[in-house]
Scaffold this motif. Structure first.
Motif, mmCIF file in Angstrom:
data_model
loop_
_atom_site.group_PDB
_atom_site.id
_atom_site.type_symbol
_atom_site.label_atom_id
_atom_site.label_comp_id
_atom_site.label_asym_id
_atom_site.label_seq_id
_atom_site.Cartn_x
_atom_site.Cartn_y
_atom_site.Cartn_z
ATOM 1 N N ALA A 1 0.859 -1.189 0.000
ATOM 2 C CA ALA A 1 0.000 0.000 0.000
ATOM 3 C C ALA A 1 0.892 1.235 0.000
ATOM 4 N N LEU A 2 0.403 2.317 -0.623
ATOM 5 C CA LEU A 2 1.108 3.592 -0.646
ATOM 6 C C LEU A 2 0.346 4.625 0.176
ATOM 7 N N SER A 3 1.104 5.484 0.848
ATOM 8 C CA SER A 3 0.496 6.554 1.638
ATOM 9 C C SER A 3 1.074 7.898 1.219
ATOM 10 N N TYR A 4 0.179 8.906 1.201
ATOM 11 C CA TYR A 4 0.615 10.268 0.898
ATOM 12 C C TYR A 4 -0.404 11.235 1.481
ATOM 13 N N GLY A 5 0.110 12.225 2.218
ATOM 14 C CA GLY A 5 -0.764 13.259 2.771
ATOM 15 C C GLY A 5 -1.853 12.707 3.670
ATOM 16 N N GLY A 6 -1.564 11.668 4.413
ATOM 17 C CA GLY A 6 -2.544 11.096 5.330
ATOM 18 C C GLY A 6 -3.530 10.136 4.689
ATOM 19 N N ILE A 7 -3.400 9.913 3.382
ATOM 20 C CA ILE A 7 -4.293 8.996 2.668
ATOM 21 C C ILE A 7 -3.497 7.748 2.270
ATOM 22 N N THR A 8 -4.077 6.595 2.549
ATOM 23 C CA THR A 8 -3.426 5.321 2.239
ATOM 24 C C THR A 8 -4.296 4.530 1.272
ATOM 25 N N THR A 9 -3.679 4.008 0.254
ATOM 26 C CA THR A 9 -4.421 3.201 -0.715
ATOM 27 C C THR A 9 -4.807 1.855 -0.101
ATOM 28 N N SER A 10 -5.704 1.170 -0.726
ATOM 29 C CA SER A 10 -5.977 -0.204 -0.335
ATOM 30 C C SER A 10 -4.780 -1.077 -0.718
ATOM 31 N N LYS A 11 -4.658 -2.214 -0.070
ATOM 32 C CA LYS A 11 -3.549 -3.112 -0.375
ATOM 33 C C LYS A 11 -3.735 -3.726 -1.757
ATOM 34 N N MET A 12 -2.637 -3.785 -2.505
ATOM 35 C CA MET A 12 -2.695 -4.272 -3.880
ATOM 36 C C MET A 12 -1.668 -5.385 -4.086
ATOM 37 N N TRP A 13 -2.040 -6.393 -4.886
ATOM 38 C CA TRP A 13 -1.114 -7.452 -5.282
ATOM 39 C C TRP A 13 -0.517 -7.115 -6.645
ATOM 40 N N LYS A 14 0.759 -7.398 -6.786
ATOM 41 C CA LYS A 14 1.418 -7.346 -8.087
ATOM 42 C C LYS A 14 2.164 -8.657 -8.278
#
Length: 344
Positions: free
Chosen positions: A281-294
């Motif tokens: 997951a990526l975070s920026y400015g207090g917002i975190t994405t959902s977990k992603m598979w690659k």
């Protein structure tokens, strides 16, 4: 802990009162020429093993006159490291003058399905299972020393070679992601876990893996468990991967020392078709994405897993793309992937 890595172990050995390895009989010979016992001792080790215990035991085989009528000196004899050195518990053995000895060893001592053939000089291990990882990973190693003269009763140097491939993982942010942080929660690897190893002087260590991994084209099939028989799985929740966020473009090791190491059967990528995956997951400015598979299909990559290699897969993670690179080193620090044990 049952595996060793990074730094070599040198065990300098001499004849001591605790007798160890020997010759062909359990009776003390009458002739003074044959009274030199073969024994192990370990006064000190030359280098420390980072994060794991030293070798604790291995099995040894030995014959003299192997090229004519082999006479067994050792047959899967367990050699244990104790406070007093390397010892075994049965009878004392002695060098026999005029005889030529061949020695073979396998680490650790509890490996099943080992066959040593003194006439063709091979070590074969069938149905070896490398399913365990982390603290329970098994560092399979082999060693031989042939043509040792019983007249000289020398120190016998056993150079152990790693038979498996060591794998670790790293991650970093892609360039241009200032202010971002990255959290890797899972790393998964699908690969063949069982195989047959054969060591010979002319070909070294070779593996036949079975069964072959047949990876489907549907990524969801893999992640959702259809291939769990081939799965190595590391998570930050279980303490196998670091839990701290990554906010740098420099690679950060994901494996937690002693818990996240992976020792795998060497295999050809085009044959066994391993699949590698990372969840993040990526975070920026207090917002975190959902977990992603690659997922990455390794069947198209040129880097095969070979005995004694240490591979580090690095995931570079950006906003819209993830890719990986791999570096290969010898599994050692100054000893070409080998661990030395001397005995006399």
């Amino acid at each position: 802990m049952k595996y060793l890595y990074v730094k070599p172990v040198f065990l300098w050995l001499s004849a001591v009162s605790v007798m160890f390895l020997g010759a062909c009989t359990n009776e003390i010979p009458d002739t003074p020429e044959a009274t030199e016992a073969i024994s192990f001792s370990v006064p000190q080790t030359r280098a420390a093993i980072e994060g794991v215990n030293d070798m604790s035991a291995f099995s040894v085989w030995g014959w003299y006159d192997a090229d004519t009528t082999p006479f067994a000196v050792f047959d899967n004899t367990t050699v244990e490291k104790t406070a007093g050195g390397w010892n075994y518990t049965d009878y004392v053995r002695y060098w026999s003058p005029g005889k030529t000895y061949d020695f073979y060893a396998v680490h650790p001592e509890n490996v099943s399905n080992v066959n040593v053939n003194p006439q063709d000089g091979t070590i074969t291990i069938t149905d070896f299972d490398s399913s365990t990882a982390g603290e329970n990973a098994v560092d399979l190693m082999t060693a031989t020393n042939k043509g040792v003269s019983g007249d000289e009763a020398p120190v016998v140097d056993m150079k152990f070679q790693h038979a498996l491939t060591r794998i670790r993982f790293s991650a970093k942010l892609a360039d241009g992601l200032d202010g971002y942080s990255l959290q890797v929660s899972e790393v998964a690897l699908w690969a063949s876990k069982k195989g047959k190893m054969t060591f010979s002087d002319d070909k070294g260590i070779q593996w036949e893996t079975e069964p072959y991994l047949v990876a489907g084209d549907n990524e969801e099939d893999i992640v959702n468990g259809n291939y769990d028989a081939y799965l190595y799985h590391f998570t930050s929740e279980a303490g196998e991967l670091i839990s701290t966020p990554i906010n740098t473009v420099d690679p950060v090791q994901l494996n937690v020392e002693d818990k996240g190491d992976l020792l795998v059967i060497p295999q050809n990528m085009s044959e066994t078709r391993p699949v590698l995956a990372v969840r993040y997951a990526l975070s920026y400015g207090g917002i975190t994405t959902s977990k992603m598979w690659k997922l990455f299909y390794l069947k198209d990559t040129p880097t095969n897993w070979t005995p004694g290699d240490y591979l580090n897969y690095t995931f570079t993670i950006g906003e819209n793309n993830v890719y990986f690179s791999v570096k290969v080193w010898d599994w050692k620090d100054g000893n070409s992937g080998n661990e030395n044990v001397d005995f006399e």
